[in-house]
Design a protein around this motif. Structure first.
Motif, short mmCIF file in Angstrom:
data_model
loop_
_atom_site.label_atom_id
_atom_site.label_comp_id
_atom_site.label_asym_id
_atom_site.label_seq_id
_atom_site.Cartn_x
_atom_site.Cartn_y
_atom_site.Cartn_z
N TRP A 46 52.40 101.95 -16.50
CA TRP A 46 51.68 101.28 -15.40
C TRP A 46 50.43 102.07 -15.04
N GLN A 47 50.60 103.39 -14.92
CA GLN A 47 49.43 104.21 -14.58
C GLN A 47 48.35 104.11 -15.65
N ARG A 48 48.73 104.13 -16.89
CA ARG A 48 47.75 104.05 -17.97
C ARG A 48 47.06 102.68 -17.98
N GLU A 49 47.85 101.61 -17.90
CA GLU A 49 47.28 100.27 -17.97
C GLU A 49 46.47 99.95 -16.72
N SER A 50 46.97 100.37 -15.56
CA SER A 50 46.22 100.07 -14.34
C SER A 50 44.88 100.81 -14.33
N PHE A 51 44.86 102.02 -14.80
CA PHE A 51 43.60 102.77 -14.84
C PHE A 51 42.62 102.12 -15.82
N ALA A 52 43.13 101.71 -16.99
CA ALA A 52 42.26 101.04 -17.96
C ALA A 52 41.75 99.72 -17.42
N PHE A 53 42.65 98.94 -16.73
CA PHE A 53 42.24 97.67 -16.15
C PHE A 53 41.18 97.88 -15.08
N GLN A 54 41.38 98.87 -14.23
CA GLN A 54 40.42 99.15 -13.15
C GLN A 54 39.08 99.57 -13.72
#
Length: 471
Positions: A46-54
């Motif tokens: 989640w942290q990895r994907e949310s950071f990439a999405f942001q």
């Protein structure tokens, strides 16, 4: 149900409970560790994907927000990334989603708008598949968005069910093997109890000599020894009762016989005297017989009363008795007759009841006189030991057959009944003597040789020095 079966079921119940608890704890512990690993992985994703999405949304601020969200998630799908993701605006409206259709929107939007802290929970789809959801806020130029990721837990729960099934099968097989072994073991352990039960039934049926004699040093072996001791005590009591009953029957039979014979003759002579005139000689003979038998029955009654008194009364108090005084008393009491009694000169003191001991010796000497011809001899012998004194009445009479020796102290038992009755005997003398000896803590010992004579011995306790002074 037999005790062995109960014991087997109890052991299996305990074993099943222990195995079940250990299996459940092991499976749950493994499941919790695996779930914790998945949680850690899902959180990092989640942290990895949310950071990439942001980061991706900030690079293009002119394109509408929902288009940018779909463009980003579609790009992940084209790159072969099968992550389950969803994005929602502040109003809970879905901007983009790669979530499976089996997940209800109400479950996905429960944490919208999201809090600053990362939220996680497990939800179940309409097809029964479980998912681990993580949701949290991401900052975009226009607004705060809720970013949700899902981790499929189907394989985790399937693996858990498989392991549980294997554990149940293994536990069932183990219990089956344990049941057979426990049954064999319990049968072996219960076998001594079955032997005790069999022995108790045989003893109850009359086999009083039955014993178990189980080896070992455990509690069952101790129970076996106690059981055998109890059985031996019961056997002794039963034998004593049987002997007592036999002696009682013999006593009643002998007593009845002793009464029946003279009473029949006495009734016949009395009827003769009452019925008609008889010659004076016949009348005198009948009167003499009636008188003689009446005196004998009177003596018999007295002997019986004396024997009953000795049996039922309190044991006499023993006191120091000087044998010289006792022998003088015995000599004075004996009627004149042949052969005479030879008495030794001794200076010993014994513990006894003087009247009873004198009566015992009197009866023994009188019996010896009846069995010894006038030219024979009767001797009273004294043998001193360290703590005891043995008194022996020895004669040179006709003796007693070996087969009669064990019974001569029984009431009414007479070796030569005709000769004893001629002399007024009743067969009670030696029974009284034996009872008096028992009251003195001893027994009569007979030694006899037919045609050579008889010796009767009793052993008395020697009085101590301080008792001498009292005597």
């Amino acid at each position: 149900m037999k005790f062995g079966h109960k014991l087997t079921l109890a052991l299996l119940g305990v074993l099943a409970l222990v195995l079940s608890l250990s299996t459940v704890w092991t499976q749950e512990h493994q499941f919790d560790r695996a779930l914790e690993d998945i949680r850690q992985t899902a959180q990092e994703e989640w942290q990895r994907e949310s950071f990439a999405f942001q980061t991706g949304l900030r690079t293009d601020t002119e394109t509408p927000l929902n288009v940018r969200a779909w463009s980003y998630l579609g790009g992940l799908a084209r790159q072969g990334n099968n992550s389950l993701l969803a994005v929602y605006d502040e109003n809970g409206k879905s901007l983009a989603s790669t979530m499976p259709t089996t997940l209800a929107q109400s479950e996905l939007t429960r944490d919208v708008p999201g809090s600053e802290a990362l939220q996680s929970r497990i939800v179940t789809g309409t097809d029964g598949t479980r998912y681990l959801l993580y949701s949290g806020l991401v900052v975009c130029p226009e607004q705060f968005l809720t970013f949700v990721s899902a981790q499929n837990l189907g394989s985790l729960f399937a693996d858990r069910a498989l392991r549980l099934r294997d554990a149940v099968l293994g536990q069932t097989l183990a219990l089956a093997v344990a049941a057979v072994l426990a049954l064999l073991l319990c049968r072996r352990m219960v076998h001594p109890l079955e032997q005790l039960d069999k022995a108790s039934r045989e003893i109850a049926a009359g086999a009083y000599g039955q014993r178990t004699a189980l080896p070992g040093s455990d509690e069952i072996a101790g129970l076996s020894r106690s059981f055998d001791e109890m059985a031996a005590a019961v056997e002794d009591k039963v034998n004593a009762l049987q002997n007592h009953l036999q002696e009682r029957e013999d006593f009643i039979a002998a007593f009845t016989h002793e009464l029946k014979t003279p009473m029949t003759s006495m009734l016949g002579y009395a009827d003769l005297l009452r019925g008609a005139e008889v010659p004076p000689a016949t009348r005198q003979k009948a009167a003499d017989f009636i008188y003689h038998e009446s005196k004998r029955l009177e003596a018999l009654s007295g002997r019986l009363m004396e024997l009953m008194r000795l049996h039922d009364g309190e044991p006499p108090a023993l006191e120091p008795v000087r044998l010289t005084s006792l022998f003088r008393q015995l000599t004075r009491a004996l009627p004149a007759g042949e052969p005479p009694l030879t008495v030794p000169e001794v200076s010993l003191t014994v513990l006894a009841q003087p009247e009873l001991l004198c009566d015992l010796l009197y009866n023994l000497v009188q019996n010896a006189r009846h069995a010894t011809p006038p030219e024979g001899s009767i001797t009273l012998e004294v043998s001193e030991q360290e703590e005891t004194v043995a008194l022996t009445v020895r004669d040179t009479g006709c003796g007693i057959p070996a087969g009669d020796l064990p019974r001569i102290t029984e009431p009414f038992y007479m070796v030569d009944k005709s000769r004893a009755r001629q002399r007024g005997g009743s067969g009670m003398g030696l029974a009284l003597c034996e009872r008096i000896a028992v009251l003195h803590g001893t027994h009569l010992i007979f030694e006899s040789t037919p045609g050579a004579g008889t010796a009767v011995t009793l052993t008395l306790t020697k009085a101590k020095e301080d008792d001498h002074e009292t005597a």
